[in-house]
Design a protein around this motif. Structure first.
Motif, PDB file in Angstrom:
ATOM      1  N   LYS A 515       0.826  -1.208   0.000  1.00  0.00           N
ATOM      2  CA  LYS A 515       0.000   0.000   0.000  1.00  0.00           C
ATOM      3  C   LYS A 515       0.858   1.255   0.000  1.00  0.00           C
ATOM      4  N   GLU A 516       1.845   1.288   0.894  1.00  0.00           N
ATOM      5  CA  GLU A 516       2.654   2.494   1.011  1.00  0.00           C
ATOM      6  C   GLU A 516       3.559   2.690  -0.200  1.00  0.00           C
ATOM      7  N   LYS A 522       2.357   6.813  -6.701  1.00  0.00           N
ATOM      8  CA  LYS A 522       1.351   7.743  -7.206  1.00  0.00           C
ATOM      9  C   LYS A 522       1.631   9.186  -6.783  1.00  0.00           C
ATOM     10  N   LYS A 523       2.369   9.365  -5.704  1.00  0.00           N
ATOM     11  CA  LYS A 523       2.659  10.709  -5.193  1.00  0.00           C
ATOM     12  C   LYS A 523       3.668  11.443  -6.057  1.00  0.00           C
ATOM     13  N   TYR A 524       4.608  10.716  -6.640  1.00  0.00           N
ATOM     14  CA  TYR A 524       5.687  11.329  -7.413  1.00  0.00           C
ATOM     15  C   TYR A 524       5.487  11.043  -8.896  1.00  0.00           C
ATOM     16  N   ASP A 525       5.211  12.083  -9.661  1.00  0.00           N
ATOM     17  CA  ASP A 525       4.979  11.924 -11.103  1.00  0.00           C
ATOM     18  C   ASP A 525       6.139  11.227 -11.793  1.00  0.00           C
ATOM     19  N   THR A 526       7.345  11.488 -11.318  1.00  0.00           N
ATOM     20  CA  THR A 526       8.512  10.925 -11.992  1.00  0.00           C
ATOM     21  C   THR A 526       8.533   9.398 -11.916  1.00  0.00           C
ATOM     22  N   LEU A 527       7.898   8.816 -10.881  1.00  0.00           N
ATOM     23  CA  LEU A 527       7.874   7.364 -10.767  1.00  0.00           C
ATOM     24  C   LEU A 527       6.899   6.732 -11.751  1.00  0.00           C
ATOM     25  N   ILE A 528       6.022   7.544 -12.324  1.00  0.00           N
ATOM     26  CA  ILE A 528       5.096   7.061 -13.347  1.00  0.00           C
ATOM     27  C   ILE A 528       5.565   7.463 -14.742  1.00  0.00           C
ATOM     28  N   TYR A 529       5.879   8.742 -14.907  1.00  0.00           N
ATOM     29  CA  TYR A 529       6.176   9.273 -16.236  1.00  0.00           C
ATOM     30  C   TYR A 529       7.673   9.415 -16.521  1.00  0.00           C
ATOM     31  N   GLY A 530       8.493   9.361 -15.496  1.00  0.00           N
ATOM     32  CA  GLY A 530       9.895   9.716 -15.651  1.00  0.00           C
ATOM     33  C   GLY A 530      10.722   8.733 -16.448  1.00  0.00           C
ATOM     34  N   ASP A 531      11.811   9.251 -16.990  1.00  0.00           N
ATOM     35  CA  ASP A 531      12.820   8.418 -17.639  1.00  0.00           C
ATOM     36  C   ASP A 531      13.701   7.814 -16.544  1.00  0.00           C
ATOM     37  N   THR A 532      14.642   6.961 -16.968  1.00  0.00           N
ATOM     38  CA  THR A 532      15.491   6.261 -15.995  1.00  0.00           C
ATOM     39  C   THR A 532      16.959   6.419 -16.350  1.00  0.00           C
ATOM     40  N   GLN A 533      17.754   6.730 -15.339  1.00  0.00           N
ATOM     41  CA  GLN A 533      19.212   6.714 -15.476  1.00  0.00           C
ATOM     42  C   GLN A 533      19.760   5.709 -14.472  1.00  0.00           C
ATOM     43  N   PHE A 534      20.445   4.683 -14.971  1.00  0.00           N
ATOM     44  CA  PHE A 534      21.037   3.690 -14.090  1.00  0.00           C
ATOM     45  C   PHE A 534      22.387   4.199 -13.595  1.00  0.00           C
ATOM     46  N   ILE A 535      22.680   3.946 -12.328  1.00  0.00           N
ATOM     47  CA  ILE A 535      23.848   4.531 -11.674  1.00  0.00           C
ATOM     48  C   ILE A 535      24.856   3.436 -11.331  1.00  0.00           C
ATOM     49  N   ASN A 574      22.417  20.173  -0.076  1.00  0.00           N
ATOM     50  CA  ASN A 574      21.017  20.008   0.315  1.00  0.00           C
ATOM     51  C   ASN A 574      20.189  19.274  -0.749  1.00  0.00           C
ATOM     52  N   ALA A 575      20.806  18.317  -1.396  1.00  0.00           N
ATOM     53  CA  ALA A 575      20.137  17.676  -2.531  1.00  0.00           C
ATOM     54  C   ALA A 575      19.172  16.573  -2.127  1.00  0.00           C
ATOM     55  N   LEU A 576      19.403  15.935  -0.982  1.00  0.00           N
ATOM     56  CA  LEU A 576      18.665  14.723  -0.674  1.00  0.00           C
ATOM     57  C   LEU A 576      17.584  14.949   0.385  1.00  0.00           C
ATOM     58  N   GLU A 577      16.385  14.506   0.034  1.00  0.00           N
ATOM     59  CA  GLU A 577      15.272  14.522   0.980  1.00  0.00           C
ATOM     60  C   GLU A 577      14.679  13.124   0.988  1.00  0.00           C
ATOM     61  N   GLU A 578      14.784  12.465   2.119  1.00  0.00           N
ATOM     62  CA  GLU A 578      14.416  11.048   2.148  1.00  0.00           C
ATOM     63  C   GLU A 578      12.904  10.849   2.079  1.00  0.00           C
ATOM     64  N   ILE A 579      12.516   9.860   1.273  1.00  0.00           N
ATOM     65  CA  ILE A 579      11.122   9.452   1.157  1.00  0.00           C
ATOM     66  C   ILE A 579      10.947   8.218   2.034  1.00  0.00           C
ATOM     67  N   ASP A 580       9.967   8.243   2.894  1.00  0.00           N
ATOM     68  CA  ASP A 580       9.810   7.165   3.871  1.00  0.00           C
ATOM     69  C   ASP A 580       8.730   6.179   3.426  1.00  0.00           C
ATOM     70  N   ILE A 581       9.183   5.033   2.930  1.00  0.00           N
ATOM     71  CA  ILE A 581       8.261   3.920   2.691  1.00  0.00           C
ATOM     72  C   ILE A 581       8.489   2.921   3.816  1.00  0.00           C
TER      73      ILE A 581
END
Length: 619
Positions: A515-516, A522-535, A574-581
């Motif tokens: 669920k989470e 669904k909260k982050y558009d990039t996870l639906i529509y975004g492209d991907t860069q592998f690191i 200040n680039a990183l803001e953690e998303i809590d799942i």
């Protein structure tokens, strides 16, 4: 001898990946200055036929470039490089193709050339409702019984009914391996209606039903009547109720189309005389006779993988195509007009190209937003089936394919059989070969009715299952949930992978994770529509990728190892803001340390972290 040229199709070809019709492309190559390079030719082919040979322009002492105006026909094309050099006063020709590891170039003997692929497609767009979706696959007999008495509807003759919903499924077979009595638990369409609220809360927006048409078996891949709901599941009225109630909750229904074969026990073949119509097995004058191939009438006929209960059909037979596709009341039009939003084609490899094209065209005329997906286990861009190069993803056939490669890649990584670098390369190869719309519409599955359940595949290691779900819900493509995986079901291959949903015995922790994770997607558009860069994390055990669209970027990092891993990445201040799942980040993990722009991230054992990024500099 070192490499004479340096080229990587993932970096040195513009645009990256598949091309639209008539879209031009440019490549850049570096030449080794230690060699006397006389010429570099870019050779483009369709299968084994040479279409063009372009002598690259030398831009400087080291760099070469070439341009191609584009392809006028869709298809799968290939290319390699011929390098003419002078060694000790002698002219020599060297051949360069694609490395088997990644997109870089490698020298080959001509007869062993591994060529680069270019997929050329007619531009198309998959409906947003599908690309934005979370798909849930229901094996109807095993999901839920909606009857007040919990007794099965209309049990079939000579069938086996389990005494308890939780009984482990099994087959009752004769000495030759043929099923003699089909087993049923009693799941039905009313049962699905009753659980729409649960599915909505889970985050599901698409339900894909295993076959629901009349058939003898519990799985229904042996169709008896394409235009009738199996009476054990319900009837048309109940099915319409399911469609309407699901729609009100924002859930679409997709059906399983089994069109490469029928059942022997069907109105069309009627081997056992259970139907009133004269079937092809009973008489060569039957109106269905042309659908089948009899080698010696009536007992020797072509059938699916040698299974006599599944006689093959001639899909291009005019009367069969009329019945399934073209008639006003055809199978496709009947159910799509009722509100079905799409079809998944069973064994798409065994359906003729023309059949799929016509089906797609007729389907879109009924509902332009309906989708057509297909069962393909390999790379669907270059699949060869029965000697034919298939063209599923070129614009006029499938919108989407089953992501068995996604499943295979994730499992290989989590079981330690490949490194994170190898996983990157495997995904990049698919991304390079698939049109962008196909990659975003890929059904990223972890389980189906044809493979072991993900929990069993990962040795019932719950932490590893959570990593798999973390990847699935943040990856480019459509998450595909096989019923019960979210509840912690185990199960080996058929029939064990078709156990009943464990109502009142679910793993609530796993359900909450799903669920989470879905809510985060669904909260982050990039996870639906975004492209991907592998690191490249420079760590075999840590897989990482960034999803990005416009200014929004999300970083996903997965640690499969039993030990904490320390990863360093270069980001802006200040680039990183953690998303809590749940169970992924703050609950278990330490804070992030920064020295200048170098972020040192600790990844706890068998865990993942997700970050919202801003002002990315370099990775």
């Amino acid at each position: 001898m070192g490499n004479i040229i340096k080229y990587n199709s993932w970096e040195d070809k513009a645009p990256f990946g598949a091309l639209k019709l008539n879209q031009s492309m440019r490549i850049s190559i570096s030449g080794n200055e230690d060699y006397n390079i006389r010429d570099i030719s870019w050779v483009i082919l369709k299968e084994n036929v040479e279409l063009s040979k372009i002598s690259l322009i030398r831009e400087s002492k080291k760099y070469y470039q070439g341009e191609f105006d584009g392809f006028s026909e869709v298809g799968v094309y290939f290319y390699y490089f011929e390098v003419d050099i002078e060694i000790d006063g002698q002219n020599q020709k060297k051949y360069y193709g694609k490395s088997i590891e990644d997109g870089s170039s490698c020298e080959y003997l001509y007869e062993n050339l591994n060529k680069y692929q270019i997929t050329v497609y007619d531009d198309y767009e998959v409906p947003n409702w599908y690309k934005e979706g979370i798909l849930y696959h229901i094996f109807v007999d095993r999901f839920n019984n909606g009857n007040r008495t919990k007794k099965p509807n209309n049990p079939k003759k000579n069938s086996f009914i389990y005494g308890n919903w939780s009984d482990t499924p099994m087959y009752i077979k004769d000495n030759e391996g043929n099923v003699t009595r089909w087993d049923f638990h009693g799941g039905n369409l009313k049962g699905i209606i009753d659980k729409l609220g649960y599915l909505k809360k889970l985050g599901v927006s698409i339900i894909y039903l295993s076959p629901i048409f009349e058939a003898s078996s519990n799985h229904k891949y042996d169709t008896g009547d394409y235009k009738k709901i199996d009476s054990m599941f319900g009837d048309e009225e109940i099915f319409k109720e399911l469609i309407d109630k699901a729609r009100k909750k924002g859930i679409s229904i997709i059906l399983d189309g089994v069109f490469s074969h029928t059942g022997a026990d069907s109105k069309y073949f009627n081997k056992y005389g259970r139907y009133s119509e004269i079937g092809a097995y009973q008489s060569q004058s039957s109106k269905y006779s042309s659908w089948y191939d009899f080698e010696q009438y009536p007992n020797e006929y072509k059938c699916w993988w040698g299974v006599k209960e599944l006689p093959n059909v001639n899909e291009l037979d005019s009367s069969y195509m009329d019945y399934v596709i073209r008639d006003k009341d055809s199978v496709i039009k009947k159910w799509t007009s009722m509100g079905v939003k799409g079809w998944r084609l069973d064994v798409a490899d065994e359906l003729p190209t023309e059949f799929i094209k016509v089906l797609k065209q007729e389907l879109k005329e009924v509902d332009k937003d309906a989708i057509l997906a297909g069962e393909v286990w390999e790379d669907a861009s270059n699949k060869i089936s029965y000697g034919e190069r298939r063209s599923y993803l070129l614009g006029n056939q499938l919108d989407s394919v089953m992501g068995y490669l996604f499943r295979q890649n994730v499992i290989l990584f989590l079981k330690g059989e490949i490194t994170s670098s190898h996983l990157n390369n495997r995904f990049m190869e698919i991304k390079e070969n698939y049109p962008a719309e196909a990659f975003k519409s890929n059904l990223n599955l972890l389980g189906t009715h044809d493979v072991a359940r993900i929990k069993t595949e990962l040795n019932e290691d719950k932490d590893m299952v959570k990593l798999a779900v973390g990847i699935q819900m943040t990856f480019e493509g459509i998450p595909y949930i096989y019923y019960g995986d979210e509840a912690g079901l185990c199960g080996n291959v058929d029939p064990d992978n078709r156990r009943t949903y464990p109502w009142k015995n679910e793993d609530e922790d796993m359900i909450e994770l799903y669920k989470e994770a879905i809510n985060t997607r669904k909260k982050y558009d990039t996870l639906i529509y975004g492209d991907t860069q592998f690191i490249n994390t420079k760590n075999d055990d840590v897989f990482a990728y960034m999803r990005y669209v416009e200014e929004e970027k999300v970083l996903v990092m997965i640690n499969r190892s039993e030990n904490t891993q320390n990863i360093e990445l270069n980001f802006d201040e200040n680039a990183l803001e953690e998303i809590d799942i749940k169970n992924s980040s703050k609950k278990y993990l330490e804070s992030i340390f920064r020295e200048n722009n170098i972020f040192k991230i600790d990844l706890k054992p068998k865990n993942f972290r997700i970050f919202n990024l801003k002002n990315l500099i370099e990775v």
